[in-house]
Design a protein around this motif. Structure first.
Motif, PDB file in Angstrom:
ATOM      1  N   MET A   1       0.849  -1.188   0.000  1.00 46.05           N
ATOM      2  CA  MET A   1       0.000   0.000   0.000  1.00 46.05           C
ATOM      3  C   MET A   1       0.884   1.238   0.000  1.00 46.05           C
ATOM      4  O   MET A   1       1.988   1.235   0.551  1.00 46.05           O
ATOM      5  N   ASP A   2       0.401   2.354  -0.628  1.00 44.48           N
ATOM      6  CA  ASP A   2       1.186   3.583  -0.677  1.00 44.48           C
ATOM      7  C   ASP A   2       1.265   4.210   0.707  1.00 44.48           C
ATOM      8  O   ASP A   2       0.546   3.851   1.641  1.00 44.48           O
ATOM      9  N   GLN A   3       2.178   5.197   0.851  1.00 46.22           N
ATOM     10  CA  GLN A   3       2.426   5.818   2.147  1.00 46.22           C
ATOM     11  C   GLN A   3       1.188   6.509   2.740  1.00 46.22           C
ATOM     12  O   GLN A   3       0.900   6.310   3.926  1.00 46.22           O
ATOM     13  N   PRO A   4       0.436   7.327   1.966  1.00 43.51           N
ATOM     14  CA  PRO A   4      -0.765   7.945   2.556  1.00 43.51           C
ATOM     15  C   PRO A   4      -1.766   6.905   3.045  1.00 43.51           C
ATOM     16  O   PRO A   4      -2.365   7.067   4.117  1.00 43.51           O
ATOM     17  N   GLY A   5      -1.953   5.821   2.280  1.00 45.88           N
ATOM     18  CA  GLY A   5      -2.882   4.780   2.713  1.00 45.88           C
ATOM     19  C   GLY A   5      -2.415   4.098   3.976  1.00 45.88           C
ATOM     20  O   GLY A   5      -3.214   3.801   4.881  1.00 45.88           O
ATOM     21  N   THR A   6      -1.102   3.830   4.078  1.00 42.99           N
ATOM     22  CA  THR A   6      -0.560   3.222   5.289  1.00 42.99           C
ATOM     23  C   THR A   6      -0.735   4.137   6.487  1.00 42.99           C
ATOM     24  O   THR A   6      -1.079   3.688   7.590  1.00 42.99           O
ATOM     25  N   LEU A   7      -0.528   5.449   6.288  1.00 43.28           N
ATOM     26  CA  LEU A   7      -0.682   6.396   7.379  1.00 43.28           C
ATOM     27  C   LEU A   7      -2.125   6.434   7.878  1.00 43.28           C
ATOM     28  O   LEU A   7      -2.377   6.523   9.087  1.00 43.28           O
ATOM     29  N   VAL A   8      -3.084   6.341   6.952  1.00 45.29           N
ATOM     30  CA  VAL A   8      -4.494   6.293   7.350  1.00 45.29           C
ATOM     31  C   VAL A   8      -4.761   5.060   8.204  1.00 45.29           C
ATOM     32  O   VAL A   8      -5.430   5.127   9.246  1.00 45.29           O
ATOM     33  N   LEU A   9      -4.232   3.909   7.792  1.00 50.36           N
ATOM     34  CA  LEU A   9      -4.414   2.687   8.569  1.00 50.36           C
ATOM     35  C   LEU A   9      -3.760   2.794   9.944  1.00 50.36           C
ATOM     36  O   LEU A   9      -4.320   2.334  10.951  1.00 50.36           O
ATOM     37  N   ILE A  10      -2.579   3.400   9.998  1.00 51.90           N
ATOM     38  CA  ILE A  10      -1.888   3.549  11.277  1.00 51.90           C
ATOM     39  C   ILE A  10      -2.713   4.411  12.229  1.00 51.90           C
ATOM     40  O   ILE A  10      -2.885   4.065  13.416  1.00 51.90           O
ATOM     41  N   MET A  11      -3.251   5.527  11.741  1.00 49.12           N
ATOM     42  CA  MET A  11      -4.040   6.391  12.612  1.00 49.12           C
ATOM     43  C   MET A  11      -5.371   5.739  12.974  1.00 49.12           C
ATOM     44  O   MET A  11      -5.899   5.967  14.072  1.00 49.12           O
ATOM     45  N   ALA A  12      -5.918   4.919  12.081  1.00 46.76           N
ATOM     46  CA  ALA A  12      -7.135   4.171  12.426  1.00 46.76           C
ATOM     47  C   ALA A  12      -6.837   3.199  13.568  1.00 46.76           C
ATOM     48  O   ALA A  12      -7.643   3.036  14.497  1.00 46.76           O
ATOM     49  N   ALA A  13      -5.669   2.555  13.516  1.00 47.97           N
ATOM     50  CA  ALA A  13      -5.269   1.659  14.602  1.00 47.97           C
ATOM     51  C   ALA A  13      -5.065   2.442  15.895  1.00 47.97           C
ATOM     52  O   ALA A  13      -5.420   1.968  16.986  1.00 47.97           O
ATOM     53  N   ALA A  14      -4.494   3.655  15.779  1.00 46.67           N
ATOM     54  CA  ALA A  14      -4.281   4.489  16.961  1.00 46.67           C
ATOM     55  C   ALA A  14      -5.608   4.882  17.606  1.00 46.67           C
ATOM     56  O   ALA A  14      -5.688   5.028  18.833  1.00 46.67           O
ATOM     57  N   VAL A  15      -6.641   5.055  16.811  1.00 43.90           N
ATOM     58  CA  VAL A  15      -7.970   5.389  17.343  1.00 43.90           C
ATOM     59  C   VAL A  15      -8.636   4.148  17.934  1.00 43.90           C
ATOM     60  O   VAL A  15      -9.304   4.206  18.981  1.00 43.90           O
ATOM     61  N   LEU A  16      -8.465   3.013  17.285  1.00 46.71           N
ATOM     62  CA  LEU A  16      -9.101   1.779  17.738  1.00 46.71           C
ATOM     63  C   LEU A  16      -8.483   1.260  19.038  1.00 46.71           C
ATOM     64  O   LEU A  16      -9.193   0.686  19.892  1.00 46.71           O
TER      65      LEU A  16
END
Length: 423
Positions: A1-16
């Protein structure tokens, strides 16, 4: 996955992660960092394959680690850990370093002295950032036990950083020592500046911009952090040394120049750190966790309980022996458990070892896995021991938690054990 998509997933994990920690808290108080790392492992290449690290993500992750160490440095209160307690803490960590290097060399499995140094240094750390919120929420930070733990933990956080600079830099020890002395002199000059009285306008600007878009104090804190990181890197030292020193200096500046605003300023810096950078570091740690190497070989998996036991022996035994004599047996046992909790520096040191080709990925994964277990298990058992001794709630000092230090609605860090960042 590209960097922006990975960053979105990382922040989603941080919220979860806080939601999971809150949900589990009714059964077990699981530190938030455990969920952050586990979610990173889940979305990483060894499980779902949704995310992978890259240049931008790695830079942000390093900033997260620097912020974590900065906040740990800010927590150090030298007025409480001086004297005999500090001497005992330094001697305890010195013995820990000798034991750690010996154990690391024995476990290097033919990898030689260099691998032993990486493994041994990783065994000597204490996760001060994980311990202090737990003690604060238990009302134990201002007790005699809390003071001793502060001293032992501070040396256990700072000592490995010095050892990394001396032993893992790839330079001759004499040159590394000379650079450390030079860095220490420059840091001492910064401390001298921090202790000097500031002009009246300084505190007025801090107070006036505290709730405006200018945010002078927050920008000043970030300048001190980045400046010390740059200084450490320019001198060829690990940036974690600069981050820790920046935390020490920042505390002196804020509490000396604007004591009435220092708590608010710190809460804003913590919001940036624990709200973005620090969880990003731990999720990325999970993404980079080599689960396949850990589970694929029997030796690596067997090393997890071995390393967990070594945390207790290498780090905990010297603390048991050198703890002040006024601590009872249960308090000494709790001190061992809290002081043997390790993870952030374990991640940093093993990452360096893998990148330098000195530590095998499976061994690094075993060390990080043991660190995760230590964060999950040791503080919980330590709290039970303290509760069983009738301690807590500021026992031993006659003081009640002050404003911003309790765990209730008026406290600065509500529910840091489970519902907020545990580091």
């Amino acid at each position: 996955m590209d960097q922006p998509g990975t960053l979105v997933l990382i922040m989603a994990a941080a919220v979860l992660a806080p939601l999971l920690a809150y949900g589990f808290s009714r059964w077990l108080a699981v530190p938030l960092v455990i969920f952050e790392i586990l979610l990173g492992i889940l979305m990483g290449p060894d499980v779902l394959g949704w995310a992978s690290s890259g240049q931008v993500i790695d830079v942000l992750s390093q900033l997260g680690l620097a912020m974590l160490i900065f906040l740990a440095g800010y927590e150090v209160q030298f007025d409480r850990i001086k004297g005999d307690t500090l001497k005992r803490s330094v001697w305890a960590w010195t013995i820990t370093l000798v034991l750690g290097l010996g154990a690391g060399i024995l476990l290097s499995d033919g990898g030689g002295f260099d691998k032993g140094v990486y493994i041994g240094t990783a065994l000597t750390s204490t996760a001060l950032g994980a311990i202090l919120p737990v003690l604060r929420d238990a009302g134990d930070l201002k007790s005699r036990f809390g003071t001793v733990m502060m001293a032992m933990g501070s040396v256990g956080e700072f000592g490995p950083i010095i050892a990394m600079a001396l032993l893992l830099s790839g330079r001759a020890p004499a040159r590394s020592a000379a650079l450390l002395v030079a860095f220490g002199l420059l840091t001492a000059a910064a401390v001298f500046w921090a202790l000097r009285p500031k002009p009246p306008w300084f505190s007025r600007v801090i107070a006036k911009t505290l709730h405006s878009s200018a945010q002078f104090a927050v920008r000043l804190v970030m300048l001190m952090l980045v400046g010390m990181l740059a200084l450490a890197q320019a001198m060829g030292l690990d940036i974690l040394l600069g981050a820790f020193a920046a935390g020490l200096i920042t505390r002196l500046v804020l509490q000396g120049a604007a004591p009435e605003s220092s708590g608010t300023v710190l809460s804003k810096v913590e919001a940036l750190g624990f709200g973005f950078l620090v969880p990003l570091f731990f999720v990325v740690t999970g993404i980079g966790f080599d689960l396949e190497a850990l589970l694929g070989g029997g030796w690596a998996l067997l090393l997890v309980p071995v390393f967990l036991l070594l945390f207790l022996v290498v780090r905990g035994l010297p603390m048991w022996l050198l703890a002040p004599r006024d601590l009872g047996r249960r308090d000494r046992s709790a001190l061992v458990l809290f002081g043997s909790t390790a993870l952030p520096l374990v991640v940093a040191i093993t990452t360096m070892g893998v990148q330098d080709g000195k530590v095998e990925p499976g061994e690094a994964a075993a060390l990080v896995g043991a660190g995760m277990l230590s964060v999950l298990v040791f503080p919980l058992v330590g709290l039970r021991l303290r509760a069983g001794s009738g301690a807590g709630g500021g026992a031993g000092t006659g003081e009640e938690p002050g404003p911003g230090e309790g765990s209730g609605p008026g406290g600065r860090r509500p529910d840091r054990v489970t519902g907020s960042e545990s580091w």
